[in-house]
Design a protein around this motif. Structure first.
Motif, PDB file in Angstrom:
ATOM      1  N   GLY A  63       0.810  -1.215   0.000  1.00 27.17           N
ATOM      2  CA  GLY A  63       0.000   0.000   0.000  1.00 27.17           C
ATOM      3  C   GLY A  63       0.844   1.265   0.000  1.00 27.17           C
ATOM      4  O   GLY A  63       2.070   1.217   0.156  1.00 27.17           O
ATOM      5  N   ARG A  64       0.187   2.422  -0.168  1.00 27.88           N
ATOM      6  CA  ARG A  64       0.928   3.680  -0.201  1.00 27.88           C
ATOM      7  C   ARG A  64       1.355   4.133   1.203  1.00 27.88           C
ATOM      8  O   ARG A  64       2.429   4.703   1.377  1.00 27.88           O
ATOM      9  N   GLU A  65       0.499   3.871   2.207  1.00 34.19           N
ATOM     10  CA  GLU A  65       0.779   4.347   3.563  1.00 34.19           C
ATOM     11  C   GLU A  65       1.684   3.355   4.302  1.00 34.19           C
ATOM     12  O   GLU A  65       1.406   2.154   4.325  1.00 34.19           O
ATOM     13  N   VAL A  66       2.739   3.871   4.908  1.00 35.35           N
ATOM     14  CA  VAL A  66       3.658   3.032   5.677  1.00 35.35           C
ATOM     15  C   VAL A  66       3.837   3.660   7.060  1.00 35.35           C
ATOM     16  O   VAL A  66       4.033   4.878   7.170  1.00 35.35           O
ATOM     17  N   THR A  67       3.744   2.842   8.095  1.00 33.74           N
ATOM     18  CA  THR A  67       4.025   3.343   9.442  1.00 33.74           C
ATOM     19  C   THR A  67       5.229   2.595  10.006  1.00 33.74           C
ATOM     20  O   THR A  67       5.323   1.374   9.900  1.00 33.74           O
ATOM     21  N   VAL A  68       6.140   3.370  10.570  1.00 33.85           N
ATOM     22  CA  VAL A  68       7.298   2.790  11.252  1.00 33.85           C
ATOM     23  C   VAL A  68       7.231   3.265  12.694  1.00 33.85           C
ATOM     24  O   VAL A  68       7.093   4.467  12.949  1.00 33.85           O
ATOM     25  N   GLU A  69       7.277   2.336  13.642  1.00 35.96           N
ATOM     26  CA  GLU A  69       7.266   2.726  15.053  1.00 35.96           C
ATOM     27  C   GLU A  69       8.553   2.240  15.705  1.00 35.96           C
ATOM     28  O   GLU A  69       8.887   1.053  15.650  1.00 35.96           O
ATOM     29  N   ILE A  70       9.272   3.187  16.306  1.00 41.22           N
ATOM     30  CA  ILE A  70      10.521   2.883  17.002  1.00 41.22           C
ATOM     31  C   ILE A  70      10.266   3.086  18.491  1.00 41.22           C
ATOM     32  O   ILE A  70       9.949   4.197  18.921  1.00 41.22           O
ATOM     33  N   ASP A  71      10.375   2.024  19.265  1.00 35.61           N
ATOM     34  CA  ASP A  71      10.085   2.080  20.703  1.00 35.61           C
ATOM     35  C   ASP A  71      11.424   2.097  21.447  1.00 35.61           C
ATOM     36  O   ASP A  71      12.122   1.095  21.516  1.00 35.61           O
ATOM     37  N   LEU A  72      11.776   3.283  21.995  1.00 28.41           N
ATOM     38  CA  LEU A  72      13.086   3.409  22.657  1.00 28.41           C
ATOM     39  C   LEU A  72      13.070   2.867  24.082  1.00 28.41           C
ATOM     40  O   LEU A  72      14.118   2.599  24.659  1.00 28.41           O
ATOM     41  N   ARG A  73      11.886   2.784  24.685  1.00 25.66           N
ATOM     42  CA  ARG A  73      11.718   2.206  26.027  1.00 25.66           C
ATOM     43  C   ARG A  73      12.538   2.932  27.096  1.00 25.66           C
ATOM     44  O   ARG A  73      13.112   2.299  27.987  1.00 25.66           O
ATOM     45  N   THR A  74      12.582   4.262  26.996  1.00 26.52           N
ATOM     46  CA  THR A  74      13.326   5.021  28.004  1.00 26.52           C
ATOM     47  C   THR A  74      12.503   6.142  28.619  1.00 26.52           C
ATOM     48  O   THR A  74      13.008   6.860  29.488  1.00 26.52           O
ATOM     49  N   GLY A  75      11.259   6.352  28.174  1.00 18.43           N
ATOM     50  CA  GLY A  75      10.472   7.444  28.730  1.00 18.43           C
ATOM     51  C   GLY A  75       9.066   7.396  28.173  1.00 18.43           C
ATOM     52  O   GLY A  75       8.586   6.323  27.800  1.00 18.43           O
ATOM     53  N   ASP A  76       8.390   8.555  28.093  1.00 19.56           N
ATOM     54  CA  ASP A  76       7.014   8.524  27.592  1.00 19.56           C
ATOM     55  C   ASP A  76       6.753   9.598  26.537  1.00 19.56           C
ATOM     56  O   ASP A  76       5.602   9.913  26.232  1.00 19.56           O
ATOM     57  N   ALA A  77       7.805  10.156  25.929  1.00 18.44           N
ATOM     58  CA  ALA A  77       7.622  11.167  24.890  1.00 18.44           C
ATOM     59  C   ALA A  77       7.575  10.505  23.512  1.00 18.44           C
ATOM     60  O   ALA A  77       8.109   9.416  23.312  1.00 18.44           O
TER      61      ALA A  77
END
Lengths: 389, 389
Positions: A353-367
């Motif tokens: 598809g055209r839409e791509v989501t990338v999620e990077i979870d740093l696991r060091t805070g909540d921002a």
């Protein structure tokens, strides 16, 4: 749904003859008041175009009566003659509208390093002034297009206040992020009929631009001409709650920013890169931006390849707070990298598809923070290498 | 003209079966002494591969007896199992050579996020050890190639010292800058038969790497595996003047760095971007690097378009000391931008050849620095989007 959605504004778009294509290339937006407060943000590029230098001065007193915008030439790196041309254009607008040149903002977009043809600009200003209309927003939006394939407009309307008054915020934008070949410029004009003084507009605009236009990053190239203008007429007589106003303004900015990325030249995928659970919003932003600027990552997405190693190697170039052995990465919802190592199978990721989501979870805070970008394609190279005039 | 040019070294390259192509993929370099001092620089990427973590420990005492290198897999983002595989590989080298595993450096290059097939690596180490030869440099250089189209080797020999002794410095490199699709790694091994202790090697290596490998920037993407190793055998018994040694080492590094850029995948032009008359070397470097990382500029060069506006707009994103109205820019010797504005005609610039020089004159001091890069082409996108295994 345009720069004339809010009461108190007229606009026009006309063909001055700056573009070889013969398409509209000069726009005018006029604030008829009663209020004429304004705020703006400009490119942070130190090589700023003449209209940026001029408009910064115009905005210094928080008042703008009119904005003149041209496509077909950036008027950047054009020396004293270029600045004089901007000044002359503002004077012309002031003459035909009976206002002061110091209240006329100027925006330009096009090739860097060429003088504008003033013999075409000045008659174009007269024609635009003659065409000003309270439904002229669409014509203005069309006249600022360069290699954009569609005009970009947005609007939002508030709920009624205690007196039953509501107000609107509407705007137009041009540019394909920085992907527009050689033109590389984002110009945005937003209008509102709310009653807000310049200081309030300035604070709201900075809040709204930060998570929207400042996080649209198609190819990391910063323009010499970027300008976002916000004008208030007060014509609705509605006095807004500033939190609500800022939220509405942010929504308009987000819509326009997404439209810029969606129209990025040559792009096959729109990519939203979100970093979550970061130690600070700044960390989340720089991590997302580092990935958005990786040509290798952007090529992989063009090839429908969920190459998470290219995400991790970009994350590793930042100074954000994280432990390389604790980072998780998901692409389109599949966690293909877990604790910095191999996660679920790449084969589970569908990138068709055209839409791509990338999620990077740093696991060091909540921002968290999202950068919107697009893939790097052969069509981008084609557009940006073939361009020359 | 190789890693075995210097006396006291043997090398080998063999096919362990890591690559689907069936080409050589495992190399071994052994220092037979009498001296075994060593120095190294590694990627500054915080997401560093297992062999980088291992080799940093090995180098901590300044001694390396052997280096084992594999293509066909980066062993990056592979967690504790990946580190154990590196450790096991070093133990195997130590066993077959009768040395200590803590003196065996390991380098890997290939796809990130996959475990190495140890059932192929370990027999490969045995085969490489059996093939070690004092003229094995070329075989080793071939075995570390990934998408390189040619093996990269270089050598330099000193003038005789007071005792009539001369010494040599030779090396091999792999990688196409960062343009190698997904492999994105530069591995370099340099050997010398000069007598130099580890501290002297370290100082010389840092001086030599700074203006060479650190200024080759094909696409701004930093690898997880970059390693440059320098080993000294002392076999010539020549004790070098360290200024001369550093100059020779820098020459070898520069030759290898240029070879990397010249072989960058998909590139049609080799571009040397030199900033001159800067306030500091740091300023000169960041200005040259900002231009080298502009996709718009790199596309323009691919299109043989001397689009100097894209140079200026990249320069303007830096914090170097300069006045935008005083900067001059020349492309292939034609000063197309003068004092931040329009200079000689673009039509005078001939970009039909492979070599392109860009000179940015900041006019604020007397420091200079060159970054070597290449253009951004459709072939680059093709190579880096089609890759997946």
């Amino acid at each position: 749904m345009s720069v004339t959605t809010a009461q108190g504004f007229r606009a026009a778009g006309t063909t001055a003859g700056l573009k070889a294509s013969g398409k509209p290339d000069l726009a005018l937006v006029v604030n008829d008041g009663p209020q004429r407060s304004a705020a703006a943000v400009f490119t942070s590029n130190r090589v700023a175009a003449a209209p940026v230098h001029w408009s910064r001065q115009v905005l210094s007193d928080g008042r703008v009566d009119a904005v003149v915008l041209n496509s077909g030439g950036a008027n950047a790196c054009t020396g004293p003659e270029g600045f004089q041309n901007t000044h002359t254009t503002a004077e012309k607008v002031a003459d035909v509208l009976g206002i002061s040149a110091t209240d006329v903002a100027v925006c330009s977009t096009g090739l860097i390093g060429e003088q504008l043809p003033m013999d075409k600009i000045l008659p174009g200003v007269e024609a635009a002034a003659a065409a000003l209309a309270s439904d002229g927003g669409a014509a203005a939006a069309a006249a600022i297009m360069t290699t954009d394939t569609v005009a970009k407009e947005a609007a939002w309307t508030s709920a009624p206040d205690a007196n039953g008054n509501s107000y609107s915020i509407g705007g137009m934008a041009k540019g394909a992020g920085m992907l527009a070949p050689g033109l590389a410029t984002m110009l945005v004009v937003i209008t509102t009929d709310a009653e807000v003084e310049a200081e309030g507009l300035d604070a709201a605009l900075r809040d709204a631009v930060r998570p929207t236009f400042n996080r649209a990053d198609s190819d990391g190239c910063m323009s010499t001409n970027d300008t976002v203008l916000l004008l208030a007429s007060g014509a609705s007589t509605a006095i807004p709650d500033m939190d609500e106003f800022t939220a509405g303004l942010t929504e308009v900015c987000a819509t326009l920013a997404r439209a810029l990325i969606a129209d990025a030249e040559g792009a096959n995928h729109d990519i939203a890169i979100t970093t979550v659970n970061a130690d600070s919003e700044r960390d989340a932003e720089i991590v997302s931006r580092a990935v958005a600027r990786s040509n290798l990552f952007k090529c992989a997405i063009f090839g429908n390849d969920p190459n998470w190693g290219r995400v991790l190697s970009a994350v590793g170039t930042t100074d954000a707070v994280f432990d390389p052995n604790e980072v998780n990465v998901s692409i389109n919802g599949v966690q293909i990298c877990r604790k910095g190592g191999i996660g679920d199978s790449r084969d589970l990721v569908d990138l068709s598809g055209r839409e791509v989501t990338v999620e990077i979870d740093l696991r060091t805070g909540d921002a968290s923070a999202t950068i919107w970008t697009n893939d790097l394609t052969q069509a981008y190279v084609e557009e940006n290498s073939a361009y020359s005039s």
